[in-house]
Scaffold this motif. Sequence first.
Motif, PDB file in Angstrom:
ATOM      1  N   LEU A 263       0.822  -1.208   0.000  1.00 28.54           N
ATOM      2  CA  LEU A 263       0.000   0.000   0.000  1.00 28.54           C
ATOM      3  C   LEU A 263       0.860   1.265   0.000  1.00 28.54           C
ATOM      4  O   LEU A 263       0.623   2.195  -0.780  1.00 28.54           O
ATOM      5  CB  LEU A 263      -0.941   0.003   1.206  1.00 28.54           C
ATOM      6  CG  LEU A 263      -1.821   1.244   1.346  1.00 28.54           C
ATOM      7  CD1 LEU A 263      -2.816   1.299   0.194  1.00 28.54           C
ATOM      8  CD2 LEU A 263      -2.515   1.253   2.683  1.00 28.54           C
ATOM      9  N   LEU A 264       1.888   1.296   0.840  1.00 28.28           N
ATOM     10  CA  LEU A 264       2.774   2.464   0.871  1.00 28.28           C
ATOM     11  C   LEU A 264       3.534   2.624  -0.448  1.00 28.28           C
ATOM     12  O   LEU A 264       3.716   3.739  -0.933  1.00 28.28           O
ATOM     13  CB  LEU A 264       3.745   2.366   2.045  1.00 28.28           C
ATOM     14  CG  LEU A 264       3.136   2.601   3.429  1.00 28.28           C
ATOM     15  CD1 LEU A 264       4.191   2.374   4.510  1.00 28.28           C
ATOM     16  CD2 LEU A 264       2.561   3.984   3.539  1.00 28.28           C
TER      17      LEU A 264
ATOM     18  N   PHE B 257       2.498   1.695  -3.420  1.00 26.58           N
ATOM     19  CA  PHE B 257       1.549   2.207  -4.400  1.00 26.58           C
ATOM     20  C   PHE B 257       1.293   3.698  -4.199  1.00 26.58           C
ATOM     21  O   PHE B 257       1.223   4.458  -5.165  1.00 26.58           O
ATOM     22  CB  PHE B 257       0.231   1.420  -4.312  1.00 26.58           C
ATOM     23  CG  PHE B 257      -0.826   1.958  -5.227  1.00 26.58           C
ATOM     24  CD1 PHE B 257      -0.744   1.769  -6.596  1.00 26.58           C
ATOM     25  CD2 PHE B 257      -1.893   2.680  -4.723  1.00 26.58           C
ATOM     26  CE1 PHE B 257      -1.716   2.272  -7.445  1.00 26.58           C
ATOM     27  CE2 PHE B 257      -2.857   3.198  -5.554  1.00 26.58           C
ATOM     28  CZ  PHE B 257      -2.776   2.987  -6.931  1.00 26.58           C
ATOM     29  N   LEU B 258       1.150   4.133  -2.959  1.00 21.24           N
ATOM     30  CA  LEU B 258       0.912   5.553  -2.690  1.00 21.24           C
ATOM     31  C   LEU B 258       2.114   6.412  -3.089  1.00 21.24           C
ATOM     32  O   LEU B 258       1.953   7.508  -3.632  1.00 21.24           O
ATOM     33  CB  LEU B 258       0.562   5.765  -1.225  1.00 21.24           C
ATOM     34  CG  LEU B 258      -0.806   5.219  -0.777  1.00 21.24           C
ATOM     35  CD1 LEU B 258      -0.976   5.391   0.723  1.00 21.24           C
ATOM     36  CD2 LEU B 258      -1.928   5.894  -1.529  1.00 21.24           C
ATOM     37  N   ILE B 259       3.313   5.933  -2.847  1.00 20.35           N
ATOM     38  CA  ILE B 259       4.519   6.666  -3.276  1.00 20.35           C
ATOM     39  C   ILE B 259       4.549   6.790  -4.786  1.00 20.35           C
ATOM     40  O   ILE B 259       4.822   7.853  -5.347  1.00 20.35           O
ATOM     41  CB  ILE B 259       5.792   5.988  -2.729  1.00 20.35           C
ATOM     42  CG1 ILE B 259       5.885   6.206  -1.215  1.00 20.35           C
ATOM     43  CG2 ILE B 259       7.039   6.529  -3.429  1.00 20.35           C
ATOM     44  CD1 ILE B 259       7.001   5.448  -0.560  1.00 20.35           C
ATOM     45  N   TYR B 260       4.239   5.697  -5.492  1.00 24.09           N
ATOM     46  CA  TYR B 260       4.189   5.745  -6.956  1.00 24.09           C
ATOM     47  C   TYR B 260       3.120   6.725  -7.421  1.00 24.09           C
ATOM     48  O   TYR B 260       3.354   7.534  -8.312  1.00 24.09           O
ATOM     49  CB  TYR B 260       3.902   4.346  -7.522  1.00 24.09           C
ATOM     50  CG  TYR B 260       3.560   4.379  -8.989  1.00 24.09           C
ATOM     51  CD1 TYR B 260       4.554   4.526  -9.949  1.00 24.09           C
ATOM     52  CD2 TYR B 260       2.246   4.287  -9.426  1.00 24.09           C
ATOM     53  CE1 TYR B 260       4.249   4.571 -11.294  1.00 24.09           C
ATOM     54  CE2 TYR B 260       1.925   4.336 -10.767  1.00 24.09           C
ATOM     55  CZ  TYR B 260       2.924   4.480 -11.697  1.00 24.09           C
ATOM     56  OH  TYR B 260       2.623   4.534 -13.021  1.00 24.09           O
ATOM     57  N   LEU B 261       1.939   6.649  -6.811  1.00 20.26           N
ATOM     58  CA  LEU B 261       0.813   7.466  -7.232  1.00 20.26           C
ATOM     59  C   LEU B 261       1.096   8.960  -7.075  1.00 20.26           C
ATOM     60  O   LEU B 261       0.804   9.759  -7.957  1.00 20.26           O
ATOM     61  CB  LEU B 261      -0.429   7.089  -6.420  1.00 20.26           C
ATOM     62  CG  LEU B 261      -1.747   7.752  -6.819  1.00 20.26           C
ATOM     63  CD1 LEU B 261      -2.151   7.295  -8.209  1.00 20.26           C
ATOM     64  CD2 LEU B 261      -2.820   7.405  -5.810  1.00 20.26           C
ATOM     65  N   PHE B 262       1.715   9.349  -5.970  1.00 23.87           N
ATOM     66  CA  PHE B 262       1.926  10.779  -5.711  1.00 23.87           C
ATOM     67  C   PHE B 262       3.251  11.331  -6.220  1.00 23.87           C
ATOM     68  O   PHE B 262       3.364  12.524  -6.461  1.00 23.87           O
ATOM     69  CB  PHE B 262       1.803  11.068  -4.212  1.00 23.87           C
ATOM     70  CG  PHE B 262       0.398  10.943  -3.698  1.00 23.87           C
ATOM     71  CD1 PHE B 262      -0.587  11.813  -4.118  1.00 23.87           C
ATOM     72  CD2 PHE B 262       0.060   9.937  -2.824  1.00 23.87           C
ATOM     73  CE1 PHE B 262      -1.890  11.698  -3.660  1.00 23.87           C
ATOM     74  CE2 PHE B 262      -1.225   9.807  -2.351  1.00 23.87           C
ATOM     75  CZ  PHE B 262      -2.213  10.688  -2.772  1.00 23.87           C
TER      76      PHE B 262
ATOM     77  N   LYS C 295       4.317   8.650 -10.732  1.00 25.94           N
ATOM     78  CA  LYS C 295       3.408   8.479 -11.856  1.00 25.94           C
ATOM     79  C   LYS C 295       3.503   9.690 -12.767  1.00 25.94           C
ATOM     80  O   LYS C 295       3.432  10.829 -12.309  1.00 25.94           O
ATOM     81  CB  LYS C 295       1.978   8.315 -11.350  1.00 25.94           C
ATOM     82  CG  LYS C 295       0.981   8.056 -12.447  1.00 25.94           C
ATOM     83  CD  LYS C 295      -0.410   7.866 -11.864  1.00 25.94           C
ATOM     84  CE  LYS C 295      -1.405   7.655 -12.979  1.00 25.94           C
ATOM     85  NZ  LYS C 295      -2.758   7.578 -12.467  1.00 25.94           N
TER      86      LYS C 295
END
Length: 164
Positions: free
Chosen positions: A24-25, A27-32, A35
Amino acid sequence: MIRNFLLRYKNIFIITGFACLTILLGFLIYLFFLKPIISPPEEPGIVADPGESGRLPVGEPGSGQVVDDGEIKPLPGEPAKPITKPTSPIAKGGLTETKPLNNVPSLSPTLSQDGSQIQYYDQSSGLFYRLDKDGEAVLMSNQVFHNVETITWSPQKNKAILEY
């Protein structure tokens, strides 16, 4: 009975929870942060606000030219039109006028030790020159060095290592 089940599989629950939290962390790092930002395509013919860069994404109306990274390219089948951009003698964030200091091929120009003059090796004559504050070339030495490829200046800028 439930308590025995939880105690029995306690380590498995901890490892599974840690793995889920890590995913989850990540994915959030990638997303913010990682990406790429994809903006919607602009409709042709609509002139956008130039913003701080001062460049418009679309050329002049009816010119048939679209700006891509500041470079104007003609559409296929159209002849290229020369474009001149205004320059300023004072650096204000746009193109700034400059003038060449000399018209000879020079090698390894550097500032003098006091920072008020530029010294360089003239490849055509094989001599070392210094440009004074008025832009006049002053000969540093009468000794000629032909076919120098690399120059390394000393920290005091009064000597140089020449590589042929």
